[in-house]
Design a protein around this motif. Sequence first.
Motif, PDB file in Angstrom:
ATOM      1  N   LEU A   1     -37.429  -0.185 -14.438  1.00  0.00           N
ATOM      2  CA  LEU A   1     -38.510  -0.860 -14.563  1.00  0.00           C
ATOM      3  C   LEU A   1     -37.902  -2.352 -14.543  1.00  0.00           C
ATOM      4  O   LEU A   1     -39.204  -3.939 -14.765  1.00  0.00           O
ATOM      5  N   GLY A   2     -36.983  -2.704 -13.144  1.00  0.00           N
ATOM      6  CA  GLY A   2     -37.476  -4.169 -12.803  1.00  0.00           C
ATOM      7  C   GLY A   2     -37.325  -5.684 -13.229  1.00  0.00           C
ATOM      8  O   GLY A   2     -38.104  -6.104 -13.257  1.00  0.00           O
ATOM      9  N   VAL A   3     -36.191  -5.454 -14.560  1.00  0.00           N
ATOM     10  CA  VAL A   3     -36.119  -6.363 -15.042  1.00  0.00           C
ATOM     11  C   VAL A   3     -35.439  -7.576 -14.328  1.00  0.00           C
ATOM     12  O   VAL A   3     -33.789  -6.943 -13.555  1.00  0.00           O
ATOM     13  N   PRO A   4     -35.541  -9.157 -14.437  1.00  0.00           N
ATOM     14  CA  PRO A   4     -35.183  -9.665 -14.055  1.00  0.00           C
ATOM     15  C   PRO A   4     -33.908  -9.672 -13.895  1.00  0.00           C
ATOM     16  O   PRO A   4     -33.211 -10.342 -15.315  1.00  0.00           O
ATOM     17  N   SER A   5     -33.021 -10.080 -13.020  1.00  0.00           N
ATOM     18  CA  SER A   5     -31.530 -10.193 -12.984  1.00  0.00           C
ATOM     19  C   SER A   5     -31.027 -11.524 -14.329  1.00  0.00           C
ATOM     20  O   SER A   5     -30.036 -11.311 -14.912  1.00  0.00           O
ATOM     21  N   ALA A   6     -32.076 -12.753 -14.532  1.00  0.00           N
ATOM     22  CA  ALA A   6     -31.236 -13.073 -15.419  1.00  0.00           C
ATOM     23  C   ALA A   6     -31.397 -12.958 -16.720  1.00  0.00           C
ATOM     24  O   ALA A   6     -31.131 -13.373 -17.576  1.00  0.00           O
ATOM     25  N   VAL A   7     -32.090 -12.013 -16.705  1.00  0.00           N
ATOM     26  CA  VAL A   7     -32.400 -10.981 -18.165  1.00  0.00           C
ATOM     27  C   VAL A   7     -31.550  -9.856 -18.345  1.00  0.00           C
ATOM     28  O   VAL A   7     -31.680  -9.083 -19.489  1.00  0.00           O
ATOM     29  N   ALA A   8     -30.890  -9.500 -17.350  1.00  0.00           N
ATOM     30  CA  ALA A   8     -30.252  -8.053 -17.279  1.00  0.00           C
ATOM     31  C   ALA A   8     -29.961  -8.051 -18.215  1.00  0.00           C
ATOM     32  O   ALA A   8     -29.945  -6.993 -19.040  1.00  0.00           O
ATOM     33  N   PRO A   9     -28.467  -8.686 -18.218  1.00  0.00           N
ATOM     34  CA  PRO A   9     -27.493  -8.591 -19.904  1.00  0.00           C
ATOM     35  C   PRO A   9     -28.279  -9.040 -21.730  1.00  0.00           C
ATOM     36  O   PRO A   9     -28.207  -7.667 -21.724  1.00  0.00           O
ATOM     37  N   LEU A  10     -29.511  -9.585 -20.768  1.00  0.00           N
ATOM     38  CA  LEU A  10     -29.732  -9.250 -22.541  1.00  0.00           C
ATOM     39  C   LEU A  10     -30.668  -8.323 -22.786  1.00  0.00           C
ATOM     40  O   LEU A  10     -30.923  -7.223 -23.884  1.00  0.00           O
ATOM     41  N   PHE A  11     -31.057  -7.788 -22.025  1.00  0.00           N
ATOM     42  CA  PHE A  11     -31.513  -6.790 -22.080  1.00  0.00           C
ATOM     43  C   PHE A  11     -30.809  -5.250 -22.525  1.00  0.00           C
ATOM     44  O   PHE A  11     -31.069  -4.852 -23.073  1.00  0.00           O
ATOM     45  N   LEU A  12     -29.916  -4.885 -21.869  1.00  0.00           N
ATOM     46  CA  LEU A  12     -28.598  -3.850 -21.831  1.00  0.00           C
ATOM     47  C   LEU A  12     -28.200  -4.733 -23.587  1.00  0.00           C
ATOM     48  O   LEU A  12     -27.702  -2.859 -24.311  1.00  0.00           O
ATOM     49  N   ALA A  13     -28.104  -5.437 -23.983  1.00  0.00           N
ATOM     50  CA  ALA A  13     -27.774  -5.848 -25.241  1.00  0.00           C
ATOM     51  C   ALA A  13     -28.560  -5.341 -26.000  1.00  0.00           C
ATOM     52  O   ALA A  13     -28.139  -4.543 -27.089  1.00  0.00           O
ATOM     53  N   VAL A  14     -29.724  -6.055 -26.359  1.00  0.00           N
ATOM     54  CA  VAL A  14     -31.048  -5.490 -26.708  1.00  0.00           C
ATOM     55  C   VAL A  14     -31.524  -3.661 -26.789  1.00  0.00           C
ATOM     56  O   VAL A  14     -31.027  -2.680 -28.017  1.00  0.00           O
ATOM     57  N   ALA A  15     -30.665  -3.948 -25.883  1.00  0.00           N
ATOM     58  CA  ALA A  15     -31.457  -1.555 -25.809  1.00  0.00           C
ATOM     59  C   ALA A  15     -29.534  -1.042 -26.223  1.00  0.00           C
ATOM     60  O   ALA A  15     -29.485  -0.084 -27.423  1.00  0.00           O
ATOM     61  N   VAL A  16     -28.505  -2.050 -26.174  1.00  0.00           N
ATOM     62  CA  VAL A  16     -27.294  -1.253 -27.066  1.00  0.00           C
ATOM     63  C   VAL A  16     -27.507  -1.266 -28.736  1.00  0.00           C
ATOM     64  O   VAL A  16     -27.449  -0.665 -28.936  1.00  0.00           O
ATOM     65  N   VAL A  17     -27.927  -2.248 -29.128  1.00  0.00           N
ATOM     66  CA  VAL A  17     -28.568  -2.495 -30.571  1.00  0.00           C
ATOM     67  C   VAL A  17     -29.379  -1.425 -31.064  1.00  0.00           C
ATOM     68  O   VAL A  17     -28.664  -1.181 -31.906  1.00  0.00           O
ATOM     69  N   ILE A  18     -30.256  -1.216 -30.380  1.00  0.00           N
ATOM     70  CA  ILE A  18     -30.730  -0.493 -30.824  1.00  0.00           C
ATOM     71  C   ILE A  18     -30.648   1.055 -30.606  1.00  0.00           C
ATOM     72  O   ILE A  18     -30.457   1.998 -31.958  1.00  0.00           O
ATOM     73  N   VAL A  19     -29.894   1.401 -29.577  1.00  0.00           N
ATOM     74  CA  VAL A  19     -29.051   2.497 -29.972  1.00  0.00           C
ATOM     75  C   VAL A  19     -28.364   2.858 -30.497  1.00  0.00           C
ATOM     76  O   VAL A  19     -28.421   3.702 -31.278  1.00  0.00           O
ATOM     77  N   VAL A  20     -27.070   1.937 -31.495  1.00  0.00           N
ATOM     78  CA  VAL A  20     -26.562   1.880 -32.021  1.00  0.00           C
ATOM     79  C   VAL A  20     -26.894   1.293 -33.278  1.00  0.00           C
ATOM     80  O   VAL A  20     -26.691   2.678 -34.763  1.00  0.00           O
ATOM     81  N   LEU A  21     -28.482   0.729 -33.231  1.00  0.00           N
ATOM     82  CA  LEU A  21     -29.067   1.183 -35.150  1.00  0.00           C
ATOM     83  C   LEU A  21     -29.905   2.687 -35.393  1.00  0.00           C
ATOM     84  O   LEU A  21     -29.612   3.057 -36.606  1.00  0.00           O
TER      85      LEU A  21
END
Lengths: 342, 324
Positions: free
Chosen positions: A296-316
Amino acid sequence: MKKILTHRLMLPIAALVALIVINTIARPSFVSVTVKGDQLYGPLIDILRNSAPLMLVSLGMMIVISTRGIDLSVGAIMAVSGAVALTIIDGSPTPNDLGTVLGAIGIAVLIGMLLGAWNGFLVAVVGVQPIIATLVLMLAGRGVALLITGGFITTINSAPYKFMAQGYVIGLPFAFFVSVAAVALVALIERRTALGVLTEAVGINPEASRLAGVRSRGIIWGAYAASGVLAGFAGILYSSNTMAADSNAAGLYIELYAILAVVLGGTSLMGGKFTVAGTVIGVFTIETLRSTILFLGVPSAVAPLFLAVAVVIVVLIQSPRLRSLVTRTAQGARPNTSEVAR
Amino acid sequence: MKKILASVALVGAVALAMTGCATDGGSGGGGGGGGDELITVGFAQTGSESGWRSANTESLKTALSEENGFKLVFNAADNKQEAQIAAVRSFINQGVDAIVIAPITVDGWDDVLKEAKDAGIPVILEDRTVSASDDLYASWVGLDFEKEGELAGQWAVENADGSNLVVLEGTTGSSAALDRATGWSKALEGSTIKTLDSQTGDFTRDGGKKVMEGFLQKYGSDINLLFAHNDDMGLGALDAIEAAGLVPGQDIKIVTIDAVHDGMQALADGKFSFIVECNPLLGEKVADLVKKVLAGESVDKRTIVEDQTFTQDQAKEALPTRPY
């Protein structure tokens, strides 16, 4: 239909499929597989290959977690095993000899097992809390690995060693076959013998299972040793991928990803019941998530945040509340029929 | 009994942990039986994260050796800021004559630098810099990361204008990554190089390889120029490019920064196309500064070491005689 919807693996699989669909919509080439020479090539093949170290580590983590424990030292064990194997091959006069390479791998994995057994000793015999017992090695292990390589990044040229992570068999990456073999072996030992049930018994209630005659001490000890072996082998695959023993970067944070994979797969951190299939799906979910960031070409500065949000969604999506909601919806037709019956 | 066993095990583990950290320092502490004339220098290194760092450590250890009139107390902080600050505090308590720091991060140094100043111990910074006020340290010697990025970019504009570019960035937020990116884009202004994608590879081989695999899956053979913020990521990417059936140096030109041994080898083999050196041999400059500061001479606040650049032919010539 209801049985499919309420199966405990339904939601983990749904999360994985959703990720693949998102990637495919973003870039249809995501699911493309082409033939290059005698090997298959494509994003999905890369995921199969790159997921191998995490797969091995997660299987070990799953066994340890099911005994109500946790193993934070897996990343450090990976670093040590890679350092040992590469130092041996680097120092040998015949780095391209299959015997040398197998010997080096054998010794490295054996050391992984010893380190795991040390964890097991602290937890099962001495009675140290698992998180503390394995924290010791997590912190000290990288120091040991740096000691072995003398503080340098050891690099080697060895065709057989390179084959471990970069070789192909019948078009598929060899590392993928290693993870398939590990999954099969763990599933066979844990599910085709009583060991799995005994492990779960220890995790659910150590005292009760001891009184029932289960040798919990040996089982816990074995679980950590198994985790050490798998982490040791993961270290081999990791170092083979770059043909370098990078003691600082090898397996960094992999313990957290492994715990995540196990939990995503539906194994409870409270110990007890575990699911091999769930862990496998959890690993692929995390690995797909990582390539999603690239695709998706997520910029590296926000990549950790993207990963965190995705994990939260999956866990939810997988939360018990949401699951019971799904179950209720699936049973939606039922109350009416029972009312009629009344 | 259980408790005793537990404490025995823990003590053993802690001892194990300490040997892990202390081995490098042992040579400095144990071998200090020599003459009284030696200048005791505490050196707080970041850790040993890359080939560049190892060469840098070696350079300082050689320059600050007993033959040169120094007694070195060495500490590598494993890239943990708090461990590094603790090391500097212990140098102050030991009463060393001078302290050399390669700061891990830019911020958070004011207090401990003030403590050193109050104790009358001069501090010399090497490699990276700090945000603290410059009257708290004697001097800084290091490299101009922005210039490195600019030199790499200039070569790209002259030799590969019109290319489709992908970038492997260093660790997000590190001064090396930020400044190299700034210099690179400055040089590329007005050129027709098109940046397809840019992603962090964390300065490691594994990171570089995985990200490059992703880039290749995404853009395939459209990519014809790669800029990696260090050699290690470039070397990782090399594997990925070869695995994808492309020829590095021809299909994809690779420009990197650092010039460590493996990188120079790849350049001499024609796999890399251009390297800007990031000179790790700062030891002599540091030793020189320590002597001058202790002798009360005035020194420049900033010393920038000039960086060289290497083409493939220059690498072939330079490789046999390079010290690292």
